[in-house]
Design a protein around this motif. Sequence first.
Motif, PDB file in Angstrom:
ATOM      1  N   LYS A 290       0.814  -1.217   0.000  1.00 20.77           N
ATOM      2  CA  LYS A 290       0.000   0.000   0.000  1.00 20.77           C
ATOM      3  C   LYS A 290       0.847   1.266   0.000  1.00 20.77           C
ATOM      4  O   LYS A 290       0.536   2.228  -0.706  1.00 20.77           O
ATOM      5  CB  LYS A 290      -0.916  -0.005   1.232  1.00 20.77           C
ATOM      6  N   TYR A 291       1.920   1.271   0.787  1.00 19.41           N
ATOM      7  CA  TYR A 291       2.666   2.517   0.997  1.00 19.41           C
ATOM      8  C   TYR A 291       4.145   2.431   0.639  1.00 19.41           C
ATOM      9  O   TYR A 291       4.861   3.431   0.757  1.00 19.41           O
ATOM     10  CB  TYR A 291       2.568   2.943   2.468  1.00 19.41           C
ATOM     11  N   VAL A 360       2.827   7.070   7.433  1.00 20.11           N
ATOM     12  CA  VAL A 360       2.237   6.822   6.113  1.00 20.11           C
ATOM     13  C   VAL A 360       0.839   6.225   6.179  1.00 20.11           C
ATOM     14  O   VAL A 360       0.077   6.297   5.213  1.00 20.11           O
ATOM     15  CB  VAL A 360       3.139   5.910   5.254  1.00 20.11           C
TER      16      VAL A 360
END
Length: 400
Positions: A290-291, A360
């Motif tokens: 995702k990050y 994040v």
Amino acid sequence: MTALHRKMIFRTRQALMGTFMAKPQPKAMIFLGPGSSTQLAQAIGRFGLRNTLVVTDKPLRELGVLDTTLAALASAGVSTTVYDGVVPDPTQKIVDEGIAQYRQSGCDAVLAFGGGSSIDAAKVIALAVANGCVAADCIGAKKCKLPAAPLFAIPTTAGTGSEGTFIAVISNNETHAKDGVIDPSLIPRAAALDPELMCGLPPHITAATGMDALTHAIESYVARWGNDDTDYYGLASCRLVFDNLAEACHNGENLEAREAMALASYYGGLAISHALVGYVHAISHNLGAKYGVPHGLGNAMVLPHVMELIQPQAQEKFADIARHCGMGSPGDSSATLAQTLVDRVWALNEEISIPRTTDVIQAGDIDGLVQAAISEGGNYASPRFISEQECRNILMAISA
């Protein structure tokens, strides 16, 4: 355990264990110590291979870290084609570019040079070129009929243990979700654990990759699919990390500490090949997808939280690790030793400057992260399942 969870575990074990994991597997021939990368290059020449695709990343190539190995290969009569397109968490597209380079250059072997991303990419390249296919065709357990092309590895970080496993992880081009490629021929024929190549690693990368190795060791040791071999390697890896990681971080030129961490990484890789991992990886994988959170860093932040959760079910195993690593006092109960181990992991993170939180994680993403992590975690053999709320609590705890 729900019926769905039992079905997930059964299907995963059947897919991963039934065809080859339950059988004794070969291990890479290991060259160990300063200068071992040159020894491996000479061995490649003796195997009669003449044109090797070297899979690496641009920073290593530009820093000249690869030069000595390329010269050693040339001296051994081996021509080289360098593919330096690997980036962290390589996608299928990146792997396919390496496959094309191998074919265009008429190569007959693959040498991975770098961290886990380079080794994983090289593994899938070697498997795909031998089977006339692309990366996507290799995803899953034993999807290809033919064994991989001759494959060798020189890790330049001490964490993933990919040089000792028959598993590779590559990312989806669009979603960046991580997919596994599992095949017994992905074990390199030989690997070099050369501490001289690791001396230039900055402390924060040394720390994160070292905690990755420790996560492999601990999760494999407490897993319900472990055996005598995985227990042996897991315990050995734990001891090496606890004894050497801080020194490697604070004194990066210490070859003895670097070599010990390289062995810890390799042993951890051997352990997870059969016992697999657990919820630490399930959460960390999804933070990475995702990050872009580096895998070792994600593992390091999540590890003590998961250990706290599973401690009641893993108490005896945690106590074993503590005893093996010289923690605690004579006469300490298993419960006391288990907590001592958890506390030591928290302390080691602090000592090597692993952050407790990351900024994040977005609140609106947490439900999706929880669902993905719980789904993945159900495929492993953790001492117990964790709930969605427990997973959510971990994500909240590491959110800045």
